[in-house]
Design a protein around this motif. Structure first.
Motif, PDB file in Angstrom:
ATOM      1  N   ARG A 292      31.162  10.194   1.849  1.00 24.39           N
ATOM      2  CA  ARG A 292      30.648  10.527   0.602  1.00 24.39           C
ATOM      3  C   ARG A 292      29.362  11.233   0.406  1.00 24.39           C
ATOM      4  O   ARG A 292      28.267  10.600  -0.022  1.00 24.39           O
ATOM      5  CB  ARG A 292      30.888   9.433  -0.530  1.00 24.39           C
ATOM      6  CG  ARG A 292      32.176   8.538  -0.600  1.00 24.39           C
ATOM      7  CD  ARG A 292      33.154   9.260  -1.623  1.00 24.39           C
ATOM      8  NE  ARG A 292      34.217   8.462  -1.517  1.00 24.39           N
ATOM      9  CZ  ARG A 292      35.489   8.399  -1.001  1.00 24.39           C
ATOM     10  NH1 ARG A 292      35.284   9.249   0.344  1.00 24.39           N
ATOM     11  NH2 ARG A 292      36.430   7.639  -0.953  1.00 24.39           N
ATOM     12  N   ASP A 293      29.449  12.697   1.114  1.00 29.68           N
ATOM     13  CA  ASP A 293      28.264  13.231   1.054  1.00 29.68           C
ATOM     14  C   ASP A 293      27.476  13.605  -0.103  1.00 29.68           C
ATOM     15  O   ASP A 293      28.071  14.269  -0.775  1.00 29.68           O
ATOM     16  CB  ASP A 293      28.215  14.188   2.222  1.00 29.68           C
ATOM     17  CG  ASP A 293      28.940  14.039   3.485  1.00 29.68           C
ATOM     18  OD1 ASP A 293      28.981  12.652   4.010  1.00 29.68           O
ATOM     19  OD2 ASP A 293      29.039  14.984   4.230  1.00 29.68           O
ATOM     20  N   LYS A 294      26.374  13.377  -0.010  1.00 31.70           N
ATOM     21  CA  LYS A 294      25.169  13.812  -0.976  1.00 31.70           C
ATOM     22  C   LYS A 294      23.818  13.647  -0.470  1.00 31.70           C
ATOM     23  O   LYS A 294      23.688  12.434  -0.063  1.00 31.70           O
ATOM     24  CB  LYS A 294      25.568  13.242  -2.563  1.00 31.70           C
ATOM     25  CG  LYS A 294      26.420  13.876  -3.381  1.00 31.70           C
ATOM     26  CD  LYS A 294      25.719  15.007  -4.297  1.00 31.70           C
ATOM     27  CE  LYS A 294      26.815  15.209  -5.549  1.00 31.70           C
ATOM     28  NZ  LYS A 294      27.523  16.455  -4.911  1.00 31.70           N
ATOM     29  N   LYS A 295      22.891  14.459  -1.131  1.00 30.91           N
ATOM     30  CA  LYS A 295      21.488  13.885  -0.624  1.00 30.91           C
ATOM     31  C   LYS A 295      20.982  12.759  -1.418  1.00 30.91           C
ATOM     32  O   LYS A 295      21.532  12.422  -2.634  1.00 30.91           O
ATOM     33  CB  LYS A 295      20.711  15.171  -1.105  1.00 30.91           C
ATOM     34  CG  LYS A 295      20.774  16.271   0.062  1.00 30.91           C
ATOM     35  CD  LYS A 295      19.513  17.293  -0.104  1.00 30.91           C
ATOM     36  CE  LYS A 295      19.520  18.221   0.776  1.00 30.91           C
ATOM     37  NZ  LYS A 295      18.918  19.471   0.547  1.00 30.91           N
ATOM     38  N   ASN A 298      20.460  12.519  -5.207  1.00 29.93           N
ATOM     39  CA  ASN A 298      21.720  12.908  -5.907  1.00 29.93           C
ATOM     40  C   ASN A 298      22.753  12.036  -5.870  1.00 29.93           C
ATOM     41  O   ASN A 298      23.765  12.316  -6.493  1.00 29.93           O
ATOM     42  CB  ASN A 298      21.972  14.115  -5.838  1.00 29.93           C
ATOM     43  CG  ASN A 298      20.769  15.320  -5.774  1.00 29.93           C
ATOM     44  OD1 ASN A 298      19.849  15.285  -6.605  1.00 29.93           O
ATOM     45  ND2 ASN A 298      21.061  16.494  -4.886  1.00 29.93           N
ATOM     46  N   MET A 299      22.658  10.982  -5.175  1.00 31.72           N
ATOM     47  CA  MET A 299      23.747  10.141  -4.656  1.00 31.72           C
ATOM     48  C   MET A 299      24.067   8.999  -5.743  1.00 31.72           C
ATOM     49  O   MET A 299      23.119   8.484  -6.241  1.00 31.72           O
ATOM     50  CB  MET A 299      23.585   9.648  -3.373  1.00 31.72           C
ATOM     51  CG  MET A 299      24.963   8.934  -2.870  1.00 31.72           C
ATOM     52  SD  MET A 299      24.599   8.187  -1.185  1.00 31.72           S
ATOM     53  CE  MET A 299      24.408   9.450  -0.310  1.00 31.72           C
ATOM     54  N   LYS A 300      25.204   9.045  -6.094  1.00 37.21           N
ATOM     55  CA  LYS A 300      25.718   7.851  -7.158  1.00 37.21           C
ATOM     56  C   LYS A 300      25.689   6.536  -6.299  1.00 37.21           C
ATOM     57  O   LYS A 300      26.056   6.558  -5.350  1.00 37.21           O
ATOM     58  CB  LYS A 300      26.949   8.312  -7.859  1.00 37.21           C
ATOM     59  CG  LYS A 300      27.068   9.525  -8.407  1.00 37.21           C
ATOM     60  CD  LYS A 300      26.682   9.227 -10.148  1.00 37.21           C
ATOM     61  CE  LYS A 300      26.995  10.454 -11.192  1.00 37.21           C
ATOM     62  NZ  LYS A 300      26.034  11.517 -11.005  1.00 37.21           N
ATOM     63  N   GLY A 348      22.279  14.579   3.891  1.00 33.65           N
ATOM     64  CA  GLY A 348      23.583  14.364   3.069  1.00 33.65           C
ATOM     65  C   GLY A 348      24.323  13.211   3.366  1.00 33.65           C
ATOM     66  O   GLY A 348      25.394  12.970   2.622  1.00 33.65           O
TER      67      GLY A 348
END
Ligand code: NAD
Length: 446
Positions: A292-295, A298-300, A348
């Motif tokens: 579940r890539d995100k920096k 910004n990650m939930k 990420g």
């Protein structure tokens, strides 16, 4: 999933352009095929004075049908094997140069270089420890210098574990290790009970293997290879993957278990299933994994939680349940699937890399605890493997991932599966606590 660049470089025009422009030129790797000889050519074996492994290496090669030479002669070799266990000082490292310098060019296409040593952390004498530790730099550099799909590995063998090297040498001296390059493997650190299979083409006969995330990709390849080796495979995946899961299980003559491993009752349901259908399990491969890539900024939180849950905490709960009830039988195998992202880190992927580094921690923590029960725990750390997951990566990043390794190509799911089958082998009882990268010597985290 096709590597068009590799197809191009193997065409007439492609070959000419590659030469002119100095582009990467990936050699099609020689992978295991039933009935093929292990190596394309003889193995040249040499021991530094005082080495303790030459006899055991010779016996393994003979049993595996590999011709062993002790003096240089032919134009090409299938493998160069050097027993460096006798090297006890820095000046004796010269033995490496003396053996390899004249013959390195004669390593054939997809040939093998193997150096055997003593685990430095088990050596009291400072000079010897330093010399043995130095072997790592040598092998990792040779891996980078070898061409035409050839690979190099370092195998540290605990004193007293000389008879435990069979399954590892057979794996390394064959096409089964095609995409494993520049790895450091330790044998016998935690003791180990070796059971020679009656039939090396079906070493897992009579075993039950659980493979999570088995409906596609790497998991499906693991199911196929373990089944080829004689195991009955219980293929597990989430209910939404039911059809694909059934297709894999049918193909390998295994059974299916639709289960979300993160469910609160999943460990209990798994134990119940394995107990009632099979009376237990011998091999557990924790392959199910998600990204579940995100920096990070910004990650939930749900993305963090989901990845840690599938890739790590659910596996620990399953292990606890299988071990508490004795469902994982004596001589059992637990095998984790980490990632080079868990070693090198990745933008990420803080959640993913944390979980995959945790898998390495799982191996470190459990190996000494499980050894007295004859159970081993090891992990693979795949690099760029050609799957649907990596086919979806944007072109430029995908090409970088594919080429930035010593073999200039991505690996195949079967390469990861073959490495897992080596861990699972009953003769690999001395292989415990290892994390082996299946990455073609990726530059990431090197
Ligand atoms: P994939 O997405 O094709 O397969 C993963 C499987 O796990 C899927 O079938 C999925 O349904 C299953 N799964 C996910 N959550 C589950 C859950 N809660 N319960 C049960 N099953 C669940 O991925 P893949 O590329 O085949 O990767 C397999 C493993 O290898 C993963 O652990 C991945 O992190 C690791 N890996 C892959 C690569 C690569 O290049 N493809 C590189 C390094 C590591």
């Amino acid at each position: 999933m096709t590597d068009r660049y590799q197809q191009f470089t193997n065409s007439g025009v492609g070959r000419a352009l590659v030469k002119r422009l100095g582009l990467p030129n990936p050699t099609p790797l020689r992978r295991h095929r039933a009935g093929d000889p292990a190596l394309d050519g003889p193995a040249l074996l040499r021991s530094a004075p005082g080495g303790r492994l030459a006899e055991a290496v010779g016996a393994v090669c003979k049993a595996a049908g590999i011709e062993v030479l002790t003096a240089a002669g032919p134009k090409t070799y299938g493998a160069l094997v050097f027993d460096a266990t006798g090297i006890a000082s820095v000046s004796q490292l010269r033995e490496l140069y003396d053996f390899f310098n004249p013959v390195l060019r004669a390593v054939g296409t997809c040939g093998r270089v193997i150096v055997l040593g003593t685990p430095p952390e088990r050596i009291a004498d400072a000079d010897e420890l330093i010399a043995q530790r130095a072997l790592e730099g040598f092998v990792r550099s040779v891996g980078k210098e070898l061409v035409r799909g050839a690979t190099a590995q370092l195998v540290y063998v605990e004193p007293g574990a000389e008879e435990q090297i069979g399954s590892t040498l057979r794996f390394l001296l064959s096409g089964k290790s095609a995409y494993v390059d520049a790895q450091v493997i330790r044998i016998g650190i935690y003791g180990g009970h070796v059971v020679e299979p009656e039939d090396w083409t079906a070493p897992l006969a009579g075993k039950v293997a659980l493979v999570t995330g088995a409906s596609r990709g790497i998991g499906a390849a693991i199911a196929e290879v373990l089944s080829r080796d004689g195991a009955h495979v219980v293929a597990l995946d989430i209910p939404a993957q039911g059809d694909e899961l059934a297709a894999v299980a049918n193909r390998v003559g295994g059974s299916t278990l639709q289960l979300d491993i993160t469910g609160g009752d999943a460990p209990a349901r798994l134990v119940e299933y394995l107990r009632s259908r099979h009376g237990g399990v011998d091999i557990v491969v924790h392959n199910a994994g998600i990204t579940r890539d995100k920096k990070l900024a910004n990650m939930k939180d749900a993305a963090w939680d989901a990845v840690l849950s599938v890739n790590l905490s659910s596996q620990l709960r399953v292990n606890d349940a299988l071990l508490a009830d004795g469902i994982l039988r004596e001589g059992g195998r637990i095998i984790g699937v980490s990632s080079i992202a868990g070693i090198a880190g990745n933008t990420g992927q803080t959640n993913y890399a944390t979980s995959k580094a945790g898998v390495i921690g799982m191996v470190d923590a459990y190996a000494p605890l499980l050894a007295p029960r004859g159970i081993t725990i090891n992990a693979v750390a795949p690099g760029f493997i050609e799957t649907k997951m990596t086919a979806a990566v944007p072109l430029f990043i995908r090409e970088a991932g594919r080429r930035m390794n010593s073999l200039s190509q991505g690996g195949l799911p079967v390469d990861v599966a073959e490495t897992i089958a080596w861990y699972a082998n009953p003769a690999s009882g001395g292989v415990n606590g290892n994390v082996v990268r299946v990455c073609g010597q990726s530059l990431l985290g090197a």
